[in-house]
Design an enzyme around this catalytic site. Structure first.
Site, PDB file in Angstrom:
ATOM      1  N   ARG A  25       0.848  -1.394   0.190  1.00 57.13           N
ATOM      2  CA  ARG A  25      -0.099   0.108  -0.032  1.00 57.13           C
ATOM      3  C   ARG A  25       0.774   1.055   0.124  1.00 57.13           C
ATOM      4  O   ARG A  25       0.929   1.792  -1.083  1.00 57.13           O
ATOM      5  CB  ARG A  25      -1.134  -0.023   1.152  1.00 57.13           C
ATOM      6  CG  ARG A  25      -1.912   0.858   1.095  1.00 57.13           C
ATOM      7  CD  ARG A  25      -1.974   2.175   1.608  1.00 57.13           C
ATOM      8  NE  ARG A  25      -1.378   2.483   2.912  1.00 57.13           N
ATOM      9  CZ  ARG A  25      -0.940   3.789   3.454  1.00 57.13           C
ATOM     10  NH1 ARG A  25      -0.920   4.771   2.799  1.00 57.13           N
ATOM     11  NH2 ARG A  25      -0.482   3.799   4.552  1.00 57.13           N
ATOM     12  N   ASP A  26       1.431   1.357   1.374  1.00 58.70           N
ATOM     13  CA  ASP A  26       2.220   2.766   1.030  1.00 58.70           C
ATOM     14  C   ASP A  26       3.457   2.718   0.480  1.00 58.70           C
ATOM     15  O   ASP A  26       3.821   3.987  -0.262  1.00 58.70           O
ATOM     16  CB  ASP A  26       2.894   3.055   2.725  1.00 58.70           C
ATOM     17  CG  ASP A  26       3.314   4.405   2.752  1.00 58.70           C
ATOM     18  OD1 ASP A  26       2.608   5.467   2.233  1.00 58.70           O
ATOM     19  OD2 ASP A  26       4.452   4.551   3.737  1.00 58.70           O
ATOM     20  N   HIS A 218       6.110   4.402  12.532  1.00 56.14           N
ATOM     21  CA  HIS A 218       6.516   4.467  11.207  1.00 56.14           C
ATOM     22  C   HIS A 218       7.581   5.355  10.711  1.00 56.14           C
ATOM     23  O   HIS A 218       7.210   6.611  10.617  1.00 56.14           O
ATOM     24  CB  HIS A 218       5.198   4.779  10.359  1.00 56.14           C
ATOM     25  CG  HIS A 218       4.972   4.880   8.771  1.00 56.14           C
ATOM     26  ND1 HIS A 218       4.294   3.969   8.309  1.00 56.14           N
ATOM     27  CD2 HIS A 218       5.724   5.418   8.051  1.00 56.14           C
ATOM     28  CE1 HIS A 218       4.066   4.078   6.989  1.00 56.14           C
ATOM     29  NE2 HIS A 218       5.084   4.939   6.668  1.00 56.14           N
ATOM     30  N   CYS A 251       6.390   9.595   0.028  1.00 54.46           N
ATOM     31  CA  CYS A 251       5.313  10.516   0.342  1.00 54.46           C
ATOM     32  C   CYS A 251       4.729  11.456  -0.724  1.00 54.46           C
ATOM     33  O   CYS A 251       5.720  12.591  -0.972  1.00 54.46           O
ATOM     34  CB  CYS A 251       5.142  11.279   1.740  1.00 54.46           C
ATOM     35  SG  CYS A 251       3.832  12.347   2.278  1.00 54.46           S
TER      36      CYS A 251
END
Length: 309
Positions: A25-26, A218, A251
């Site tokens: 996912r990330d 995280h 990100c």
């Protein structure tokens, strides 16, 4: 080789930790290459075969915002769940939760922010507005018997607002947990945390009554501090660590951020301390080497590079 270390400088170390694997996912949501659903399914299956018991699989964010995960439903249908393994998905709103419930998902996550600027840029809402949006999502999920992870981004620094105070993190964390979240993941979204900042934030949360057993961390490795920060959290009693196979991800809303802490690098450290993870390091190296070929670029993980042969 592990040395069976049970403490460092008098602080006890846990005998076992859980790694929440966030690569599917990330990690993949921040890759320019969009992988076929069959490759994603094989990726998840390889992670489970390596020993992972928590694999964050996908996100139900609108495809316009995260096109890399537009095939979320198809991916979940392609997987055969393994007993004892959790496959959490990110749900941003009530519609996302509906999609998750329709597919029998048992673990979901919501993604919030400590800082106002990031909340507006990422969620197009203030911190207050985003928490109000999450409230019915978390309540319905808990009523349905689901586990709910609450992500908090920008816990240590924000590219627009600068350093973030532990008090600011505590305020957002307290409100997130009050919604009914079963776990809180503290995100160093742009990788600026240092061990001192990690201690300050964790001590503030634990002193307030938030149990360390409900806290995950995280870390990103922008300044090369991710492993040092992980060790610091470990010494403070944290036993859940987010990591991404091969160091995938960054990100999309914070341009300076580099990849997540690589699962293999974390495993090398933990196994060297004699801490059990249940995960086969060589299988992870093989998986990340395979995935790097699928993505057309080398893995940034130093451990993968060292052990890939």
């Amino acid at each position: 080789m592990d040395f069976g270390v049970t403490s460092l400088d008098g602080l006890p170390l846990p005998p076992r930790v859980t790694i929440c694997e966030v690569g599917p996912r990330d990690g993949l949501q921040n890759e320019s290459t969009v992988l076929p659903v069959e490759v994603k399914a094989e990726f998840v299956e390889r992670l489970v075969d390596a020993g992972h018991t928590v694999v964050e699989t996908t996100s139900f964010v609108h495809p316009r915002w995260v096109p890399q995960l537009a095939d979320a439903e198809n991916l979940l249908r392609a997987l055969t769940p393994v007993p004892g393994v959790r496959y959490p998905v990110l749900v941003p709103n009530p519609r996302g939760l509906d999609r998750a419930l329709d597919l029998g998902v048992q673990d979901v996550a919501v993604f919030g922010s400590v800082t106002e600027t990031f909340a507006r840029r990422n969620l197009n809402r203030t911190v207050d507005q985003s928490l109000k949006m999450f409230a019915p999502v978390v309540a319905r999920a808990r009523e349905a018997g689901l586990r709910v992870r609450g992500y908090l981004s920008m816990c240590f620094g924000d590219p627009w607002e600068g350093e973030v105070s532990p008090r600011q993190v505590l305020d957002a964390a307290t409100r997130m947990m009050a919604l009914g979240c079963t776990e809180l993941s503290l995100g160093d979204t742009i990788g600026v945390a240092t061990p001192g900042r990690v201690i300050a934030v964790l001590d503030a949360l634990i002193a307030s009554g938030i149990g360390v057993d409900s806290i995950a961390v995280h870390f990103h490795d922008t300044y090369g501090q991710a492993l040092a920060n992980a060790l610091t959290a470990l010494r403070r009693g944290v036993t859940t660590f987010d990591a991404s196979a091969g160091g995938l991800g960054g990100c999309p809303y914070a341009g300076s951020a580099t990849g997540n802490l690589a699962t293999e690098d974390l495993l090398w450290q933990l196994h060297g301390l004699g801490i059990d993870t249940g995960i086969d390091l060589q299988k992870m190296v093989d998986t990340s080497t395979w995935l790097a070929k699928e993505l057309g670029r080398p893995s940034p993980s130093r451990t993968v590079t060292a052990l890939a042969g």
